[in-house]
Design a protein around this motif. Structure first.
Motif, PDB file in Angstrom:
ATOM      1  N   UNK A   1       0.840  -1.204   0.000  1.00 10.57           N
ATOM      2  CA  UNK A   1       0.000   0.000   0.000  1.00 10.57           C
ATOM      3  C   UNK A   1       0.870   1.248   0.000  1.00 10.57           C
ATOM      4  N   UNK A   2       1.886   1.248   0.849  1.00 10.39           N
ATOM      5  CA  UNK A   2       2.786   2.405   0.896  1.00 10.39           C
ATOM      6  C   UNK A   2       3.516   2.598  -0.427  1.00 10.39           C
ATOM      7  N   UNK A   3       3.898   1.503  -1.064  1.00  8.85           N
ATOM      8  CA  UNK A   3       4.591   1.592  -2.349  1.00  8.85           C
ATOM      9  C   UNK A   3       3.668   2.160  -3.428  1.00  8.85           C
ATOM     10  N   UNK A   4       2.491   1.560  -3.579  1.00  9.00           N
ATOM     11  CA  UNK A   4       1.618   1.938  -4.683  1.00  9.00           C
ATOM     12  C   UNK A   4       0.754   3.158  -4.404  1.00  9.00           C
ATOM     13  N   UNK A   5       0.798   3.659  -3.188  1.00  7.88           N
ATOM     14  CA  UNK A   5       0.057   4.886  -2.869  1.00  7.88           C
ATOM     15  C   UNK A   5       1.000   5.974  -2.361  1.00  7.88           C
ATOM     16  N   UNK A   6       2.293   5.720  -2.432  1.00  8.43           N
ATOM     17  CA  UNK A   6       3.273   6.675  -1.941  1.00  8.43           C
ATOM     18  C   UNK A   6       3.526   7.807  -2.916  1.00  8.43           C
ATOM     19  N   UNK A   7       4.176   8.839  -2.445  1.00  6.67           N
ATOM     20  CA  UNK A   7       4.388  10.025  -3.275  1.00  6.67           C
ATOM     21  C   UNK A   7       5.201   9.763  -4.538  1.00  6.67           C
ATOM     22  N   UNK A   8       6.197   8.881  -4.469  1.00  6.72           N
ATOM     23  CA  UNK A   8       6.996   8.612  -5.674  1.00  6.72           C
ATOM     24  C   UNK A   8       6.147   7.944  -6.742  1.00  6.72           C
ATOM     25  N   UNK A   9       5.309   6.998  -6.340  1.00  6.18           N
ATOM     26  CA  UNK A   9       4.468   6.310  -7.310  1.00  6.18           C
ATOM     27  C   UNK A   9       3.465   7.276  -7.940  1.00  6.18           C
ATOM     28  N   UNK A  10       2.847   8.119  -7.142  1.00  3.05           N
ATOM     29  CA  UNK A  10       1.875   9.081  -7.683  1.00  3.05           C
ATOM     30  C   UNK A  10       2.552  10.071  -8.627  1.00  3.05           C
ATOM     31  N   UNK A  11       3.778  10.482  -8.297  1.00  3.17           N
ATOM     32  CA  UNK A  11       4.497  11.398  -9.188  1.00  3.17           C
ATOM     33  C   UNK A  11       4.793  10.735 -10.524  1.00  3.17           C
ATOM     34  N   UNK A  12       5.174   9.454 -10.492  1.00  2.79           N
ATOM     35  CA  UNK A  12       5.486   8.778 -11.753  1.00  2.79           C
ATOM     36  C   UNK A  12       4.233   8.622 -12.607  1.00  2.79           C
ATOM     37  N   UNK A  13       3.112   8.352 -11.997  1.00  6.48           N
ATOM     38  CA  UNK A  13       1.865   8.225 -12.765  1.00  6.48           C
ATOM     39  C   UNK A  13       1.452   9.571 -13.355  1.00  6.48           C
ATOM     40  N   UNK A  14       1.666  10.617 -12.615  1.00  7.69           N
ATOM     41  CA  UNK A  14       1.306  11.951 -13.089  1.00  7.69           C
ATOM     42  C   UNK A  14       2.213  12.463 -14.195  1.00  7.69           C
ATOM     43  N   UNK A  15       3.356  11.840 -14.352  1.00  6.73           N
ATOM     44  CA  UNK A  15       4.324  12.287 -15.347  1.00  6.73           C
ATOM     45  C   UNK A  15       4.266  11.473 -16.640  1.00  6.73           C
ATOM     46  N   UNK A  16       3.271  10.636 -16.785  1.00  2.00           N
ATOM     47  CA  UNK A  16       3.197   9.764 -17.954  1.00  2.00           C
ATOM     48  C   UNK A  16       3.153  10.526 -19.276  1.00  2.00           C
ATOM     49  N   UNK A  17       2.521  11.678 -19.300  1.00  2.00           N
ATOM     50  CA  UNK A  17       2.441  12.443 -20.547  1.00  2.00           C
ATOM     51  C   UNK A  17       3.832  12.850 -21.034  1.00  2.00           C
ATOM     52  N   UNK A  18       4.762  13.013 -20.140  1.00  2.00           N
ATOM     53  CA  UNK A  18       6.141  13.360 -20.515  1.00  2.00           C
ATOM     54  C   UNK A  18       6.991  12.105 -20.723  1.00  2.00           C
ATOM     55  N   UNK A  19       6.750  11.098 -19.903  1.00  2.00           N
ATOM     56  CA  UNK A  19       7.592   9.907 -19.909  1.00  2.00           C
ATOM     57  C   UNK A  19       7.339   9.014 -21.116  1.00  2.00           C
ATOM     58  N   UNK A  20       6.084   8.765 -21.448  1.00  2.00           N
ATOM     59  CA  UNK A  20       5.775   7.838 -22.537  1.00  2.00           C
ATOM     60  C   UNK A  20       6.331   8.278 -23.888  1.00  2.00           C
ATOM     61  N   UNK A  21       6.173   9.537 -24.290  1.00  2.00           N
ATOM     62  CA  UNK A  21       6.751   9.924 -25.583  1.00  2.00           C
ATOM     63  C   UNK A  21       8.273   9.801 -25.624  1.00  2.00           C
ATOM     64  N   UNK A  22       8.912   9.949 -24.482  1.00  2.00           N
ATOM     65  CA  UNK A  22      10.372   9.861 -24.433  1.00  2.00           C
ATOM     66  C   UNK A  22      10.855   8.417 -24.397  1.00  2.00           C
ATOM     67  N   UNK A  23       9.938   7.462 -24.099  1.00  2.00           N
ATOM     68  CA  UNK A  23      10.326   6.060 -24.043  1.00  2.00           C
ATOM     69  C   UNK A  23      11.138   5.715 -22.820  1.00  2.00           C
ATOM     70  N   UNK A  24      10.976   6.490 -21.770  1.00  2.00           N
ATOM     71  CA  UNK A  24      11.725   6.255 -20.543  1.00  2.00           C
ATOM     72  C   UNK A  24      10.868   5.514 -19.522  1.00  2.00           C
ATOM     73  N   UNK A  25      11.528   4.970 -18.512  1.00  2.00           N
ATOM     74  CA  UNK A  25      10.815   4.413 -17.380  1.00  2.00           C
ATOM     75  C   UNK A  25      10.471   5.560 -16.437  1.00  2.00           C
ATOM     76  N   UNK A  26       9.187   5.692 -16.112  1.00  2.00           N
ATOM     77  CA  UNK A  26       8.730   6.816 -15.296  1.00  2.00           C
ATOM     78  C   UNK A  26       9.408   6.844 -13.930  1.00  2.00           C
ATOM     79  N   UNK A  27       9.544   5.685 -13.298  1.00  2.00           N
ATOM     80  CA  UNK A  27      10.125   5.650 -11.956  1.00  2.00           C
ATOM     81  C   UNK A  27      11.555   6.199 -11.982  1.00  2.00           C
TER      82      UNK A  27
END
Length: 96
Positions: A54-80
């Motif tokens: 729960x802490x992993x998948x609801x923690x601040x780092x995980x939420x930040x990576x999900x919120x950054x998908x619009x930038x991460x996916x076009x670049x082909x990078x791993x969000x984390x």
């Protein structure tokens, strides 16, 4: 409990009613609630605890990576890695 939490006593049961729909809390009386068996598993002291997940998948780092998908996916990078600077499994190894 309201006094300890600094909460408005008549409002305190409201947030406890919502998890009753999920079966993690049961209402035993007008102002009495208890965790069910499913409600016990997030506890750190539960033998089958899922607290770390729960802490992993609801923690601040995980939420930040999900919120950054619009930038991460076009670049082909791993969000984390992009957001934290380390690879996900390196994070797991450092934070058992």
């Amino acid at each position: 409990m309201a006094k300890e939490a600094g909460a408005h006593a008549p409002s305190l049961p409201r947030p406890l009613r919502a998890p009753t729909c999920l079966g993690v809390v049961e209402q035993r009386g007008p102002d009495q609630f208890a965790l069910t068996g499913d409600g016990q598993v997030p506890r750190a002291d539960a033998p089958d605890s899922i607290r770390s997940l729960i802490l992993l998948f609801c923690g601040p780092d995980d939420w930040r990576t999900r919120g950054d998908m619009a930038e991460t996916l076009p670049a082909g990078e791993y969000a984390w890695h992009r957001m934290t600077g380390i690879r996900l499994f390196e994070c797991f190894a450092a934070n058992e």
